[in-house]
Structures are given as structure tokens and as C-alpha cells.
Motif scaffolding. Structure first.
Motif, mmCIF file in Angstrom:
data_model
loop_
_atom_site.group_PDB
_atom_site.id
_atom_site.type_symbol
_atom_site.label_atom_id
_atom_site.label_comp_id
_atom_site.label_asym_id
_atom_site.label_seq_id
_atom_site.Cartn_x
_atom_site.Cartn_y
_atom_site.Cartn_z
ATOM 1 N N ALA A 100 0.830 -1.205 0.000
ATOM 2 C CA ALA A 100 0.000 0.000 0.000
ATOM 3 C C ALA A 100 0.865 1.255 0.000
ATOM 4 C CB ALA A 100 -0.921 -0.009 1.218
ATOM 5 N N LEU A 101 0.379 2.287 -0.677
ATOM 6 C CA LEU A 101 1.059 3.576 -0.671
ATOM 7 C C LEU A 101 0.730 4.308 0.629
ATOM 8 C CD1 LEU A 101 0.329 4.621 -4.356
ATOM 9 C CD2 LEU A 101 2.597 4.220 -3.392
ATOM 10 N N PRO A 102 1.676 5.070 1.177
ATOM 11 C CA PRO A 102 1.426 5.731 2.456
ATOM 12 C C PRO A 102 0.516 6.947 2.362
ATOM 13 C CG PRO A 102 3.611 6.288 1.655
ATOM 14 C CD PRO A 102 3.063 5.247 0.718
ATOM 15 N N PHE A 103 0.300 7.480 1.146
ATOM 16 C CA PHE A 103 -0.422 8.749 1.015
ATOM 17 C C PHE A 103 -1.782 8.628 0.335
ATOM 18 C CE2 PHE A 103 2.864 8.268 -2.248
ATOM 19 C CZ PHE A 103 2.104 8.248 -3.400
ATOM 20 N N VAL A 104 -2.143 7.453 -0.161
ATOM 21 C CA VAL A 104 -3.453 7.283 -0.781
ATOM 22 C C VAL A 104 -3.846 5.810 -0.719
ATOM 23 C CG1 VAL A 104 -2.525 6.931 -3.123
ATOM 24 C CG2 VAL A 104 -4.861 7.797 -2.840
ATOM 25 N N ASP A 105 -5.130 5.559 -0.472
ATOM 26 C CA ASP A 105 -5.625 4.189 -0.425
ATOM 27 C C ASP A 105 -5.991 3.714 -1.824
ATOM 28 O OD1 ASP A 105 -5.407 3.964 2.341
ATOM 29 O OD2 ASP A 105 -7.391 4.868 2.661
#
Length: 444
Positions: A100-105
Motif C-alpha cells: 500500500a502507498l502511504p499517502f493514498v488508499d
């Protein structure tokens, strides 16, 4: 000739014969890999080569005494050991999605086409006016993940009041794989239509970049899909159909392709299995659906460094020694086999020019100064789409126009937002349709 020289000549001859004895089974093995399309992870070719080599070694040693009969088997054993590495996976064979990206789901949407795609949403993030029409981004590739650099650009648009959506096309990034025969340019267009329907917010503004520009161009040529589009921006497109794909012509001004330092990091092509698979695939000697490596294994194995100078070709020569990191190793995702398959369907498709000439969706074309694309790929769209209202020739940038360098992201955003809001263009409308011949002559 002196005795040492004679000995050297004899030793060299024996060495060359030994190398030839090892190389011959290896060449046969590679030929069988191509002939069998890598059946059984290459084991069909391996066992056939081993069997043939064993029979030949028995025949060569038939008149020798017992210990000497083993000598012809030595090159067979060495060749078998070397070629066996082509048959053994070194990465997981089940799909391994990026974390998962830390800034967007990443949401996952099931489309009516059967594709399950990863979707990213950046809602308007400014306190000022918000634009009522949703904005959709179609990334390049094809069949690649959305880079961190692209995510940053989408965040910039969201901060200017746009309701931004992006999805990774089937097989790329965090989206689910498709059976290999379902990767077609037509499927990509149908997925776009299904995505807009699933979004269920009426017509959308859409930016298609590179391979995404091809999908968008073909969507503009399909009235049923174009009816879902409010405004369209085609940025640095690849070839839109078979006739266009076979054009060889001018490219943009010098890129950093041969000037930038070689990319660092691990390469799958340093592993014999993937060097053979991707190499033969690129030469057309293996199909994208080869039995040598599965689609998921190939996706897991391929790294950003495997793109080699392709990344540098997206930047101007002046930027050769400051090319930014486009992505992280954890987020990078590219499916070489599926990408090749989609490109093959583009090359095999008939001309869409007659349909594109009926387009009525307001559109804009963006062309980079140092584009690595064939110029005629973009000018063909300009020539055949009567609804293109403006062309923006972007100075000082290569194929990847929003690249985080200097003010390039803001300049690209200014061009895009001016068109979407029907405001005066920041740059001259160039080239126009009448200027295409001059543009192809002068901008190369």
C-alpha cells in the motif's frame, strides 16, 4: 615455430573445441525453447536437449575404452547444468502486488467487463472553487503501475480544485491480472467506458498520457465511449492503430537516452531464466503467453532497471545528469508480456482515422519538445480529429512532461487546467493542422 608456441596453439584449439562442445547443446536448447514456446517452464526443451546430447555422447564414445567413453558426456553435463537455470524460477510464481502507498488508499472496483482494477481518488483539496466535472487520468505503459511521480502530479491537480480519479489498467500495479489473450487495446477502451459508468458521476474530463493517450484516442473514435467524455487531453500518444504503428519518421529534439548514467539496482535480465524469456519475447521468438514463464512470474521479476535507457529517453538531453527517481522499487510494476500483447493488437488493428474524423468531443493535444515518440503518432491524431481545439507544444521537457524538475509540473498543470476551464492557452496553439508539414520538418 617454437615448442611453447606449438603447445599454446594446441591448447587454444582444444579449448575452442571444448567451448564449441558446450555451446552446441546450449544453442539447440534455445532453439527448442523458441520452437516449443517454452513449454513446461522450458523443461520440454531441456529434456529433449539432454536426451539428444546423451545419445550423441554414446555414439562418439562407442569405440573408446571404458574410462574414455565418459569424456563426451562432460560437455553435455556442463551444458545441462547451465541451461537448467533457465527452467528454474527465482521469484514467486503467484502475483505479488505492490504494498500500500502511504499517502493514498487503493480501492478495488469490479468493472462490467470483468476487470478488477485498483482505483485512486484525490478529492479537491483547496478551499477555493471546485470543478464540477470529475477528472480521470489514464497512465502510460501499457499495463504498468502508476508511478509515484504521477501520483504527485495528480495531487497537484487536486489542490487546484479537481476531483481526481485514476485507475491502474488491468494487469498493472495493484489491479488483477487477465488471461493473456484478453489483453487487447479494445479491452482497454471497454474498461475505460466501464470505469466511467462505475464512477456514475456523468461525463468526465480525461487525460491520457502515452499508452493512455492511445486508449483515449481510440475512445474518441468510438461514439458510444466518447459520449461519456466531457473534454479530452491526449498527451504524448503512442501509435493509435496499425497504419500509424508502422510509421517511421521524425522524433523530438535530443533526449537523454545515450547520455544519462546507466540505471542502478537489480535487473531480472541478469538472471538466465528472465534474460532468455524477455529477450526471446522481444525478438518475437516467444509469444506473450509463453510456457517458459507465467505472466505473474514475469511481472514479479521485472524491475525498473530492466527498462534501461527507456527511462532516460523520456527526458531532454540537458537533464541527462539530473533525471529524478520516477518511482520507488516497492511501487514499481510493469508487465512486459501483457504490454507486448496490447501493443501487438494495436499494430494488428485497422485504421481508426475514418471514425476519428467523426469525433465531436472537445480535445487538446500535448507534444513535448524532446519527445522520444515518433512525431507522426501525435500529428496523425491532430490531422484526423476535427474536435482538437488546441495543441500545446511543451518546451524544455521530454516525453514525461510532468517530471518534478524545475516548474515542469506547474507548467503542465497550467496547460491542462486552462483547456478544461476553456480559458486562453498559456502557450501558442502550435502546431495547427496546416502547420504539420513544417512542424515535422523543423522540430526534429
Amino acid at each position: 615455430m617454437s615448442k611453447p608456441a606449438v603447445r599454446l596453439v594446441r591448447f587454444t584449439g582444444r579449448l575452442l573445441r571444448a567451448l564449441a562442445a558446450v555451446a552446441t547443446p546450449a544453442v539447440v536448447f534455445l532453439a527448442l525453447i523458441a520452437l516449443t514456446d517454452g513449454a513446461g517452464s522450458g523443461l520440454a526443451a531441456w529434456f529433449t536437449t539432454l536426451g539428444a546430447g546423451t545419445v550423441l555422447a554414446l555414439w562418439r564414445g562407442r569405440h573408446r575404452t571404458w574410462p574414455a567413453r565418459l569424456v563426451p558426456f562432460l560437455p553435455v553435463i556442463i551444458a545441462a547444468a547451465l541451461t537448467a537455470t533457465v527452467c528454474i524460477p527465482t521469484v514467486p510464481t503467484a502475483r505479488r502486488h505492490p504494498p500500500a502507498l502511504p499517502f493514498v488508499d487503493a480501492q478495488h472496483w469490479n468493472l462490467a467487463t470483468g476487470s478488477r482494477v485498483a482505483v485512486y481518488h484525490y478529492p479537491p483539496a483547496n478551499p477555493g472553487p471546485r470543478h464540477p466535472v470529475p477528472f480521470v487520468y489514464l497512465h502510460g505503459g501499457p499495463v504498468r503501475g502508476i508511478s509515484v511521480q504521477d501520483h504527485r502530479f495528480l495531487q497537484l491537480l487536486a489542490h487546484q480544485g479537481y476531483d481526481v480519479y485514476a485507475y491502474e489498467q488491468a494487469g498493472g500495479g495493484r489491479s488483477d491480472l487477465l488471461p493473456m489473450d484478453q489483453y487487447t487495446i479494445s479491452r482497454s477502451v471497454r474498461d475505460l467506458a466501464a470505469f466511467v459508468d462505475r464512477l456514475d458521476k456523468g461525463k468526465v474530463d480525461i487525460l491520457g498520457f502515452s499508452g493512455g493517450g492511445v486508449v483515449l484516442t481510440r475512445a474518441l473514435a468510438d461514439p458510444s465511449v466518447a459520449a461519456r467524455l466531457h473534454r479530452a487531453i491526449v498527451a504524448e500518444p503512442g501509435p493509435m492503430d496499425g497504419p500509424t504503428a508502422h510509421i517511421t519518421g521524425h522524433k523530438g529534439r535530443a533526449s537523454a537516452r545515450s547520455l544519462a548514467p546507466a540505471p542502478t539496482g537489480p535487473r531480472s535480465t541478469h538472471v538466465p531464466r528472465y534474460a532468455v524469456a524477455f529477450g526471446l519475447m522481444r525478438l518475437g521468438l516467444l509469444t506473450p503467453d509463453t510456457g517458459l514463464i507465467g505472466q505473474a512470474e514475469g511481472d514479479n521479476a521485472f524491475t525498473a532497471a530492466d527498462l534501461g535507457s527507456d527511462t532516460a529517453s523520456a527526458y531532454c538531453a540537458r537533464d541527462a545528469h539530473r533525471i529524478p527517481s520516477e518511482d520507488t522499487a516497492q511501487n514499481f510494476s510493469f508487465s512486459p508480456a501483457a504490454s507486448l500483447r496490447v501493443q501487438q493488437t494495436v499494430k494488428a488493428s485497422p485504421s481508426i482515422a475514418p471514425l476519428l474524423r467523426q469525433s465531436r468531443t472537445p480535445a487538446m493535444l500535448m507534444i513535448a519538445e524532446c519527445s522520444s515518440q515518433v512525431r507522426q503518432w501525435a500529428t496523425a491524431v491532430l490531422a484526423d480529429d476535427p474536435a482538437i481545439q488546441r495543441t500545446q507544444y511543451m518546451p524544455g521537457v521530454g516525453h514525461h512532461m510532468w517530471n518534478g524538475l524545475d516548474d515542469n509540473n506547474h507548467r503542465a498543470a497550467a496547460v491542462i487546467t486552462a483547456f478544461l476551464q476553456d480559458e486562453p492557452a498559456p502557450l501558442p496553439n502550435h502546431p495547427t493542422r496546416d502547420e504539420i508539414p513544417t512542424f515535422l520538418r523543423d522540430h526534429k
